[in-house]
Scaffold this motif. Structure first.
Motif: not given
Length: 259
Positions: A125-142, A168-179
């Protein structure tokens, strides 16, 4: 791949990066130019010591060890891929899940990502950039009630946490995605198929079919390969995906019937 995607100059942390999709992700990120630190409980002989930190991420102390290693060795981080996950819970439905079994599933599938994000996201957040990828699972749906109730619940919690974090963090330059993978053809899953085949008196292909049938079928007719999961992650954390955040990306051969 390198002509389309580049991770040159990026500093990356990939948890559980010594086997399966995690190892494929570490290898691809390095091919694309990233400096990658990975972690597991023990270091494989082929893994260079300077690119690895041994830690038990199911504990607060292990997460602190990794966060400190990221700061000391990389000087910060631009990409975090939370690959760690799995289940050791017994079959038998909800009644077979003790307090300890529930705690084990949450300690493995939810809290490591929460703790590492809490430790390392402020610098992103301090540097204003970055990406976080959380690996989830289709088990959360099935979820499979016979065997994956606690695992599925922990992954669903990770998915919901990820969505909230992205807002929360997208407005501060950090992307968060799920696979969200379905069945991945790792060495462990191949061994499972072989064991199921032996128990059912069929061949390896029959063992694979047992797994696919338990998931309700895979329209593509096969599991995803670890390299395919790595390819998706590489795109999502790259600048090519600069407008993608907060979303969940299934890689399941069509297993989930609705998206």
């Amino acid at each position: 791949m390198q002509g389309f995607l580049s991770l040159a100059g990026k500093r990356a942390l990939v948890t559980s990066g010594t086997k399966g999709a995690g190892a494929a992700t570490v290898e691809l990120f390095r091919e694309l130019g990233a400096q990658v630190l990975t972690t597991a409980r023990s270091r494989p002989e082929a893994m260079p010591e300077d690119l690895f930190v041994a830690a038990d991420l199911t504990t607060p102390e292990g997460c602190a060890t990794v966060a400190n290693a990221v700061r000391d060795r990389l000087g910060g981080v631009d990409i975090m891929v939370h690959m760690l996950g799995g289940s050791s819970a017994p079959g038998g439905g909800f009644a077979a899940l003790s307090e300890a079994e529930w705690r084990t599933e949450l300690d493995l599938n939810l809290f490591p990502a929460v703790r590492l994000d809490r430790a390392l996201l402020p610098a992103m957040i301090a540097q204003g950039s970055g990406v976080v990828a959380h690996v989830t699972s289709i088990q959360s749906r099935l979820p499979l009630p016979e065997a994956t109730t606690a695992y599925a619940a922990a992954k669903a919690a990770l998915s919901t946490y990820s969505k909230a974090l992205s807002k929360e963090v997208a407005p501060r330059g950090v992307r968060v995605v799920r696979v969200s993978p379905g069945w991945i053809e790792t060495e462990a899953s191949v061994r499972l198929a072989e064991r199921l085949a032996l128990e059912a008196g069929t061949d390896a292909e029959g063992g694979r079919k047992i797994i696919m049938d338990s998931l309700g079928g895979i329209p593509l007719g096969r599991a995803a390969k670890p390299a395919e999961v790595a390819n998706l992650l590489a795109f999502l954390v790259s600048d090519r995906a600069g407008a993608i955040t907060g979303s969940e990306h299934l890689i399941d051969g069509g297993t989930v019937p609705t998206a």
